[in-house]
Structure formats: structure tokens, C-alpha cells
Design a protein around this motif. Structure first.
Motif, PDB file in Angstrom:
ATOM      1  N   VAL A  66       0.725  -1.206   0.026  1.00  0.00           N
ATOM      2  CA  VAL A  66       0.070  -0.082   0.119  1.00  0.00           C
ATOM      3  C   VAL A  66       0.965   1.169  -0.107  1.00  0.00           C
ATOM      4  CG1 VAL A  66      -1.646   1.340   1.545  1.00  0.00           C
ATOM      5  CG2 VAL A  66      -1.810  -1.112   1.052  1.00  0.00           C
ATOM      6  N   SER A  67       2.147   1.321   0.763  1.00  0.00           N
ATOM      7  CA  SER A  67       2.874   2.528   0.913  1.00  0.00           C
ATOM      8  C   SER A  67       3.655   2.636  -0.554  1.00  0.00           C
ATOM      9  CB  SER A  67       3.720   2.050   2.110  1.00  0.00           C
ATOM     10  OG  SER A  67       4.867   3.051   2.263  1.00  0.00           O
ATOM     11  N   ALA A  68       3.970   1.512  -0.947  1.00  0.00           N
ATOM     12  CA  ALA A  68       4.702   1.534  -2.387  1.00  0.00           C
ATOM     13  C   ALA A  68       3.715   2.211  -3.495  1.00  0.00           C
ATOM     14  CB  ALA A  68       4.912   0.175  -2.754  1.00  0.00           C
ATOM     15  N   VAL A  69       2.336   1.797  -3.409  1.00  0.00           N
ATOM     16  CA  VAL A  69       1.450   2.333  -4.437  1.00  0.00           C
ATOM     17  C   VAL A  69       1.069   3.874  -4.432  1.00  0.00           C
ATOM     18  CG1 VAL A  69      -0.708   2.251  -5.365  1.00  0.00           C
ATOM     19  CG2 VAL A  69       0.443   0.075  -4.680  1.00  0.00           C
ATOM     20  N   LYS A  70       1.011   4.100  -3.238  1.00  0.00           N
ATOM     21  CA  LYS A  70       0.933   5.486  -2.780  1.00  0.00           C
ATOM     22  C   LYS A  70       2.291   6.287  -2.850  1.00  0.00           C
ATOM     23  CE  LYS A  70      -2.853   5.258   0.837  1.00  0.00           C
ATOM     24  NZ  LYS A  70      -3.742   6.319   0.274  1.00  0.00           N
ATOM     25  N   GLY A  71       3.264   5.814  -2.651  1.00  0.00           N
ATOM     26  CA  GLY A  71       4.601   6.408  -2.981  1.00  0.00           C
ATOM     27  C   GLY A  71       4.881   6.590  -4.451  1.00  0.00           C
TER      28      GLY A  71
END
Length: 486
Positions: free
Chosen positions: A36-41
């Protein structure tokens, strides 16, 4: 009158928007906080997806990922000699191969590469559970991984002439006097143009073209090319024609395979399988045609096809339509629970035991016995017995009861974002963490029933939920339809 099951909203736990979640679920083995963090990032689902596709392939880093089973580095002759001398059997080495696949899928940050490796291993399927092809099977998997995001014509040449494929489909002993038709037939029927796009005469010519590629079975297991075993003379397979006058047929083989890879019927077959895998069990003819055009326009490169696929309206509308197969279910459960798996030191350690869990749900990776590869549609995995098997594994994982060694499970205190917390907010936090989405009335009600707790009940550190009921709550999330689908 307001519903007593109005869901909580624990906004501190990040979630993805519907489109980004859909894309990440289709092209990963399950959401994690890191994903999730990678997609948002990255700036959103498509940006994350493009970055995954743009990443240069690093063979060294890829080979070192969860490289915990040393027998997978043995050569074919050594694997066989250990079996005949009463040491470790080939089937045991191949169990290690399936374990490494499962753990790589759990842990790799390059999820799109893992998913596409699985896709091509299934399309150019060589079972990992046979004594003969098993001695070469790990090497074959490395070839597929290297080309997973490359061009199909290059993958096809390396896969079809690989010793594992030559052994599995009986080309290893094919000669000009007795051409074996098995590989020549499956090459046309399964790997390229498909049923209805070739004749029996094509099959015979296909087999003749492939004569000469040999493996010294049951002795040295060395692969070689034998010009004296190659059938010479004019050959014709569909619109492919060649004088085939050279006893060394290796260049002919490559011309033939590249021709097949670029054939419009192959383009439609690859496009249909990609659409079935990543869009729905029944993709439209229009989207198949569109993807086939992209495939041909880019010299069989798969990346442009994938970029086009995720940008179709049909993909965007296909949320929640694909059922996870048994191995995908088990891997997604480990990921959803935040399990930290380490190199195994015994059979009952998680990295080894996960294989038996995949078996229990229905099938381990690379175990499909037929050359057509495991099904891409959901019907075979939608039986009541599969659901019950999944629930049993979910229950075991949710409680952290088995496996217990070689893995770290989160405690109830680690799952709770804060204490005390209202139960409905805790359920919402868990829904965001496990399903990647906000909770619903239905989920809250199921959770309340499972742990006999009211929606507004205050959960403290010594609440019975935290003391001995938390596995029930996690079980509700893993048994929810959101977790069965990708």
C-alpha cells in the motif's frame, strides 16, 4: 432507526482507492502495508504498475531472493545420483522448488515479476513432480523468470529447447527415423497457435523440425544437439516453409519457433490467456483482439500488452471477479497476517510447512500433472471442499498454531493500533490492513457474532478479545469473500 452495525472509520490506517486496489490485487499476491505504501509512494496504481514493469531485470538479486534450499543449485547428474544412491530423492528437491516459489511470492517487492513468472510457468508448463524432468526443472524455472517480462519469441525458443521441456514432452529421444510427436503437437496446440489452427500434417512436420534436440536420459542427463538424428527435407507447418537441408537443425528450430511466436493465432491465444488471468474468466473478443494487436505491434513483448490491458475499460470494471487458486490463497494469507518467514532449519519451519498447507487447500505450485498447465478460470477452485480446506488453513494461521517455527506472527497487541479502542474502529482498522478497504456493516456484524462483542464495546488490553479470542476475529477476515478474490 440507525443500524447498530454502523461501521467504524479508523482513518489513520491507510487504504488504496478502488482502482489502485484492484490493480494491486490482480498483479500481486495480496496487499500488505508495504505494498500500500509503495503504491501511494509511486503516485497511484498505474504509476506503481509502470514502475514495476520498467525495473531492469537483476538476475543476481532475483536468484538470491529466498535462496534457502541449496539442492536447487545441484546439476542434473548430481540430483539423479543422489536419488539412485539412496540419498535425497528428486521429488524432495522439487518440493524445495515449490517452497521457494511460495516464499518468493510472499516476500518479493517485485510482485508483478512474480505474478508474470507464474503466468509463463503455467503457459509453458513442465510439472515439477517427475523424476526425469525434475533433474532440470529448477534451471527451467530460472529461464522462465529471466524472460517473464520480456519477449515471448525469446522465451519460447529457450523454453522449448530446454532439457526439462525436451524430457517432459518426449523430444529428448526423438529421432529422424522415429520422430516423437508429443512436443511438436503441444507446441502448436498449447504453446502457440492453439486447437483448430493446425492439422495432423502440421504436427508431423513440427515433430520433424524438432528432431536432433537430445538429452542423455538416466545416465549423464547432458543435453546436446545430434545432427545425425535430425530429419532433413522440406517441411511445412501452416504458412511456415523451409527446405531443411542442413543436418544441424538448430537455426531452423529458432526460425520456426519465432515464426510461431509472431503468428496472429498465437497473438490471440496469448492475449486471451492474459485477459483471462488478469481481467475475468470470460474476456470479450474485443479486448482479446486489442491486446493481440499490441502484442504483434511490439514484436511479442509482453510489457506493452500489460500496459494496454490495465488501461482497458474492461479491466477497470472487473473488480473482484477473479478467485484465488489454492497457492495464491495461502500466500495471500501469510501476507495479510504480516507473517515474517525466515530461512528454514527443519521440516516443520514455516518456509517448508507452507507447501503442505498449499497441498491441503488444493494444489502446490508447478504440480499440475498435464502439459496444459493449471486452469486460469475460477470454477475448478470454487468447490465447497476447497472452501472448507481454505477455512481450516485460515483458522490455523489466524491462531498462529501451525506452523509455529521459522515464522513470527503478530500478537493481538501488535494488531491493535491503539488501546483502548472501540470495537467497530478495531474492525475497520483490521479490514483496511487485511482487505485493503474500509469495513462494512456485514463485516462488523460477522465480527460481532464471532467474538460475541457489541459494536461499541470498549476493547482494552485485558479484554477477553485480546486475551484469547483474537484468532476468531482474524478468521472472519480471512474467510471473508474479499480475501478469496484478487
Amino acid at each position: 432507526m440507525p443500524s447498530p452495525y454502523a461501521p467504524g472509520r479508523y482513518r489513520a490506517t491507510p487504504t488504496l482507492g478502488g482502482g489502485a486496489r484492484h490493480l494491486a490485487l490482480r498483479f500481486s499476491y495480496g496487499l500488505t502495508p508495504e505494498l500500500v505504501s509503495a503504491v501511494k509512494g509511486a503516485g497511484g496504481g498505474l504509476a506503481w504498475f509502470d514502475a514495476q514493469l520498467d525495473r531492469p531485470y537483476d538476475a543476481t538479486a532475483d536468484a538470491s531472493l529466498c535462496d534457502w534450499w541449496p539442492d536447487l543449485h545441484l546439476d542434473a547428474a548430481t540430483i539423479w545420483q543422489r536419488q539412485v544412491s539412496g540419498g535425497r530423492g528428486t521429488w524432495e528437491v522439487m518440493a524445495d522448488y515449490a517452497r521457494r516459489l511460495l516464499v518468493r511470492r510472499m516476500t518479493s517487492p517485485h510482485q508483478v515479476h512474480e505474478v508474470m513468472t507464474d503466468f509463463w510457468e503455467s503457459h509453458l508448463h513442465v510439472p515439477a513432480n517427475g523424476d526425469s524432468q525434475g533433474v532440470w526443472r529448477a534451471s527451467y524455472g530460472d529461464v522462465v523468470r529471466r524472460h517473464a517480462l520480456g519477449r515471448f519469441d525469446e522465451l519460447l525458443v529457450e523454453a522449448v529447447t530446454h532439457p526439462a521441456m525436451l524430457i517432459f514432452l518426449d523430444n529428448a529421444t526423438s529421432t529422424k527415423s522415429h520422430p516423437n510427436e508429443n512436443l511438436g503437437r503441444e507446441l502448436l496446440e498449447l504453446h502457440t497457435v492453439g486447437v483448430g489452427a493446425h492439422t495432423e500434417a502440421d504436427v508431423k512436420a513440427s515433430a520433424r523440425i524438432l528432431t536432433g534436440w537430445r538429452v542423455d536420459l538416466w545416465r549423464t542427463w547432458e543435453a546436446s544437439y545430434s545432427p545425425q538424428d535430425h530429419w532433413t527435407g522440406p517441411v511445412a507447418v501452416g504458412d511456415f516453409r523451409d527446405a531443411n537441408s542442413d543436418p544441424d537443425g538448430r537455426r531452423l528450430t529458432r526460425r520456426y519457433l519465432r515464426h510461431l511466436a509472431h503468428h496472429p493465432a498465437t497473438a490471440r491465444r496469448i492475449a486471451r490467456k492474459l485477459a483471462t488471468k488478469f481481467i475475468s474468466d470470460t474476456p470479450s473478443e474485443q479486448v482479446v483482439d486489442e491486446l493481440a494487436e499490441v502484442y504483434l505491434a511490439h514484436d511479442t513483448a509482453v510489457v506493452p500488452v500489460l500496459r494496454a490491458l490495465v488501461r482497458t475499460q474492461e479491466f477497470r470494471k472487473a473488480k473482484g471477479q477473479k478467485l484465488r487458486d489454492p497457492a495464491e490463497d495461502v500466500v495471500a494469507s501469510y501476507r495479510a497476517l504480516g507473517a515474517e518467514v525466515v530461512a528454514p532449519r527443519a521440516d516443520d519451519h514455516a518456509a517448508n510447512a507452507v507447501l503442505w498447507q498449499s497441498d491441503a487447500v488444493g494444489m502446490r505450485p508447478a504440480a499440475w500433472p498435464r502439459p496444459d498447465g493449471p486452469p486460469l478460470h475460477g470454477d475448478p477452485w470454487a468447490s465447497p471442499s476447497r472452501a472448507l480446506a481454505s477455512m481450516e488453513v485460515h483458522w490455523s494461521l489466524a491462531g498462529g498454531w501451525w506452523p509455529k517455527k521459522g515464522v513470527t506472527w503478530q500478537s493481538p497487541q501488535q494488531w491493535a493500533p491503539e488501546l483502548p479502542i472501540e470495537f467497530r474502529d478495531l474492525v475497520d482498522h483490521l479490514s483496511r490492513a487485511v482487505h485493503g478497504r474500509r469495513s462494512s456493516r456485514q463485516l462488523l456484524r460477522a465480527a460481532c457474532d464471532a467474538v460475541e462483542t457489541r459494536p461499541g464495546e470498549r476493547i482494552t488490553g485485558d479484554h477477553r478479545l485480546m486475551a484469547w479470542q483474537f484468532n476468531r476475529l482474524l478468521g472472519v477476515l480471512l474467510d471473508h469473500p474479499h480475501h478469496y478474490h484478487r
